[in-house]
Design a protein around this motif. Structure first.
Motif, short mmCIF file in Angstrom:
data_model
loop_
_atom_site.label_atom_id
_atom_site.label_comp_id
_atom_site.label_asym_id
_atom_site.label_seq_id
_atom_site.Cartn_x
_atom_site.Cartn_y
_atom_site.Cartn_z
N ALA A 164 0.85 -1.19 0.00
CA ALA A 164 0.00 0.00 0.00
C ALA A 164 0.88 1.24 0.00
CB ALA A 164 -0.91 0.00 1.22
N TRP A 165 0.52 2.23 -0.80
CA TRP A 165 1.29 3.46 -0.92
C TRP A 165 1.45 4.13 0.45
CZ3 TRP A 165 3.82 5.83 -4.92
CH2 TRP A 165 4.17 7.17 -4.74
N GLY A 166 2.67 4.41 0.82
CA GLY A 166 2.93 5.08 2.09
C GLY A 166 3.03 4.16 3.28
N SER A 167 2.84 2.85 3.09
CA SER A 167 2.95 1.90 4.20
C SER A 167 4.42 1.64 4.51
CB SER A 167 2.27 0.59 3.84
OG SER A 167 2.97 -0.07 2.79
N PRO A 168 4.73 1.10 5.70
CA PRO A 168 6.13 0.76 6.00
C PRO A 168 6.73 -0.19 4.97
CG PRO A 168 4.83 0.75 8.01
CD PRO A 168 3.85 0.93 6.88
N ALA A 169 5.94 -1.15 4.48
CA ALA A 169 6.44 -2.09 3.47
C ALA A 169 6.78 -1.35 2.19
CB ALA A 169 5.41 -3.18 3.20
N PHE A 170 5.95 -0.38 1.81
CA PHE A 170 6.22 0.40 0.61
C PHE A 170 7.49 1.23 0.78
CE2 PHE A 170 6.01 4.42 -1.67
CZ PHE A 170 5.85 4.01 -2.97
N ASP A 171 7.61 1.89 1.93
CA ASP A 171 8.79 2.73 2.17
C ASP A 171 10.07 1.91 2.09
OD1 ASP A 171 7.25 5.00 2.47
OD2 ASP A 171 7.13 4.83 4.65
N GLU A 172 10.05 0.73 2.69
CA GLU A 172 11.24 -0.11 2.66
C GLU A 172 11.55 -0.56 1.25
OE1 GLU A 172 13.09 -4.05 4.93
OE2 GLU A 172 10.97 -3.54 5.17
N ALA A 173 10.51 -0.93 0.49
CA ALA A 173 10.72 -1.39 -0.88
C ALA A 173 11.23 -0.27 -1.77
CB ALA A 173 9.41 -1.97 -1.43
N ILE A 174 10.66 0.92 -1.63
CA ILE A 174 11.03 2.01 -2.54
C ILE A 174 12.44 2.52 -2.24
CG2 ILE A 174 10.31 4.17 -1.40
CD1 ILE A 174 9.27 3.01 -4.91
N GLU A 175 12.86 2.48 -0.98
CA GLU A 175 14.23 2.87 -0.65
C GLU A 175 15.22 1.87 -1.25
OE1 GLU A 175 15.26 5.68 0.88
OE2 GLU A 175 13.16 6.29 0.79
N ALA A 176 14.91 0.58 -1.11
CA ALA A 176 15.79 -0.45 -1.66
C ALA A 176 15.80 -0.41 -3.18
CB ALA A 176 15.34 -1.83 -1.17
N LEU A 177 14.65 -0.13 -3.78
CA LEU A 177 14.57 -0.04 -5.24
C LEU A 177 15.43 1.10 -5.76
CD1 LEU A 177 13.33 -0.74 -8.01
CD2 LEU A 177 11.41 0.77 -7.42
N GLY A 178 15.36 2.27 -5.10
CA GLY A 178 16.16 3.41 -5.53
C GLY A 178 17.65 3.12 -5.46
N ALA A 179 18.07 2.49 -4.38
CA ALA A 179 19.49 2.17 -4.23
C ALA A 179 19.95 1.21 -5.32
CB ALA A 179 19.74 1.58 -2.85
N ALA A 180 19.11 0.21 -5.64
CA ALA A 180 19.47 -0.75 -6.67
C ALA A 180 19.53 -0.08 -8.04
CB ALA A 180 18.48 -1.91 -6.68
N ASN A 181 18.56 0.78 -8.34
CA ASN A 181 18.55 1.48 -9.62
C ASN A 181 19.80 2.33 -9.81
OD1 ASN A 181 16.20 0.64 -10.96
ND2 ASN A 181 14.92 2.03 -9.78
N VAL A 182 20.20 3.04 -8.77
CA VAL A 182 21.38 3.90 -8.87
C VAL A 182 22.64 3.05 -9.04
CG1 VAL A 182 22.84 5.50 -7.57
CG2 VAL A 182 20.38 5.87 -7.67
N ASP A 183 22.74 1.98 -8.28
CA ASP A 183 23.91 1.11 -8.41
C ASP A 183 24.03 0.55 -9.82
OD1 ASP A 183 24.67 1.56 -5.83
OD2 ASP A 183 23.90 -0.33 -5.03
N LEU A 184 22.89 0.20 -10.41
CA LEU A 184 22.92 -0.38 -11.76
C LEU A 184 23.31 0.66 -12.80
CD1 LEU A 184 19.76 -2.68 -11.61
CD2 LEU A 184 22.11 -3.44 -12.05
N ILE A 185 22.78 1.86 -12.70
CA ILE A 185 23.07 2.86 -13.74
C ILE A 185 24.49 3.38 -13.63
CG2 ILE A 185 22.33 4.97 -12.54
CD1 ILE A 185 20.88 5.77 -15.13
N PHE A 186 25.06 3.36 -12.40
CA PHE A 186 26.43 3.84 -12.21
C PHE A 186 27.47 2.71 -12.27
CE2 PHE A 186 24.97 7.75 -9.57
CZ PHE A 186 24.79 8.47 -10.74
N SER A 187 27.02 1.46 -12.39
CA SER A 187 27.97 0.35 -12.41
C SER A 187 28.61 0.22 -13.79
CB SER A 187 27.25 -0.96 -12.05
OG SER A 187 26.37 -1.33 -13.10
N PRO A 188 29.83 -0.29 -13.87
CA PRO A 188 30.49 -0.43 -15.18
C PRO A 188 29.93 -1.56 -16.03
CG PRO A 188 31.91 -1.27 -13.43
CD PRO A 188 30.72 -0.65 -12.76
N GLY A 189 29.25 -2.50 -15.42
CA GLY A 189 28.72 -3.63 -16.19
C GLY A 189 27.50 -3.24 -17.02
#
Length: 414
Positions: free
Chosen positions: A192-217
């Motif tokens: 659910a939007w704004g739920s603790p589960a959503f907040d945890e997922a969206i923070e982890a998603l952002g970190a993964a997206n940034v790592d992928l776009i900045f990674s050399p692979g």
């Protein structure tokens, strides 16, 4: 005039006796019913309500670290038979206490009992998630993963989101960023939007997206540019409509002047846009798939509210000079320079909008997440430098009062 007399009925009138007998039978039935049915039901409902309140209180005590007091509330529920529905909840809470006390075996036993003995309980999925965490801490990774897969397959979305986040963290730890990104994205979509589960997922998603776009692979969506004679990184960035910072990060380049003809450069085309949620002091970096990353920002304080409307990013500046009204220019690096290390001006695309707003860093990180600025969006130094390297000039920006995508369920309504 004659007086009308009423004749008295004899005491042994058979009709009167029938009425008395009927009343006695009815009273007896009422007393029996009150003795055996409503009282038991009332007692059961009362016990259930009481134990529910005690469980809520026990949860609060566990969150506060008051484990002995929580246990004193939980144990009577486990031994009572008046409300069996509360038993699995109490067992899960007692398992939490065992985990906090460093007693994983006791916690594991309780959680396994809930899973095996209460298949229809609403708390069973939570017991499965907790047991997976206990198994993981005990080094039993395969067993934990198997249990998380069961939760993913057998439970409703709001519970499945927690399992997907846990699976995503496992994938990330194993070095599989693509799998982790997909699991975090699915978790964010389920929660659910704004739920603790959503907040945890969206923070982890952002970190993964940034790592992928900045990674050399190379990753899905990325491309390779081969350096040609006369190229430099700035010109390449303009040609590809990407940033110098992204090219440097994704290719581990320390000195942009040191390029070689034929060198292969990884880059990822992105058509970003930004949405700023004024109410919650949040900045959403969006791509075609939805939220790429969410950042906390500081926005305008009362009397200096950040103006709603549509803008675009203007000419970006690294280590900007602050031209504070009524003062001499404050150079970069000066402890009074509230712009920090980056400045991205917001150029209005609608009539009547201010022309002095921007996205910048801060020298006061404690103000992030609050309405604390003179109208601009301020960010933590690492966040603003990251965003600066992701977005190009002319990136669209929309400032709204509150951002909730259409069709999503909010935590308050779920």
């Amino acid at each position: 005039m004659s007086r009308r007399r009423t004749r008295k009925k004899p005491a042994n009138d058979p009709n009167l006796m029938k009425i008395i007998v009927a009343i006695c039978v009815m009273l007896g039935a009422v007393l029996v019913a009150a003795r055996f049915v409503p009282w038991d039901a009332h007692r059961s409902e009362g016990a259930e309500a009481a134990s529910g309140g005690e469980l809520d209180r026990a949860r609060e005590l566990i969150r506060d670290g008051a484990y002995a007091e929580a246990r004193a509330l939980i144990e009577p529920i486990l031994s009572a038979k008046s409300n069996p529905a509360g038993v699995p909840d109490a067992m899960v809470l007692l398992a939490d206490i065992h985990v906090a006390a460093g007693q994983p075996e006791e916690a594991r036993s309780l959680l396994q009992q809930v899973i095996d003995q209460y298949p229809g309980s609403t708390v069973r999925p939570q017991a499965m998630l907790r047991l997976a965490a206990v198994l993981r801490e005990d080094g039993q990774q395969d067993e934990a993963t198997t249990l998380l897969r069961r939760v993913e397959q057998e439970t409703p979305p709001e519970i499945r989101a927690d399992a997907l986040v846990a699976l995503g963290r496992e994938s990330r730890a194993a070095g599989d960023l693509l799998a982790a990104r997909d699991q975090f994205a699915r978790a964010a979509a389920d929660a659910a939007w704004g739920s603790p589960a959503f907040d945890e997922a969206i923070e982890a998603l952002g970190a993964a997206n940034v790592d992928l776009i900045f990674s050399p692979g190379e990753v899905p969506g990325s491309k390779v540019y081969v350096v040609e004679p006369g190229d430099n990184l700035t010109a390449i960035g303009i040609k590809l409509n990407t940033t110098l910072g992204l090219l440097m990060r994704a290719n581990n380049i320390d000195d942009p002047a040191r390029l070689q003809v034929g060198q292969r450069l990884k880059w990822t085309p992105k058509d970003f846009h930004i949405i700023i949620d004024r109410r919650h002091c949040l900045l959403y970096l969006m791509d075609k798939d939805g939220i790429f990353k969410r950042y906390r920002v500081g926005l305008g304080k009362p009397g200096f509210e950040t103006t709603l409307g549509k803008y675009r990013i203007g000419n970006k500046e690294k280590d900007p000079t602050w031209h504070k009204q009524g003062e001499e220019p404050i150079p970069p690096g000066d402890p009074r320079n509230e712009l920090g290390t980056r400045w991205m001006p917001l150029v209005p695309v609608e009539e009547g909008l201010p022309t002095d707003l921007g996205i910048h860093g801060t020298i006061a990180p404690a103000t992030i997440g609050y309405h604390s600025s003179a109208g601009c969006a301020r960010m933590l130094p690492a966040d603003v430098e990251e965003l600066y390297d992701l977005v190009v000039r002319s990136t669209p920006v929309e400032i709204v009062e509150e951002y909730i995508p259409d069709g999503l369920v909010t935590a308050a309504a779920s």
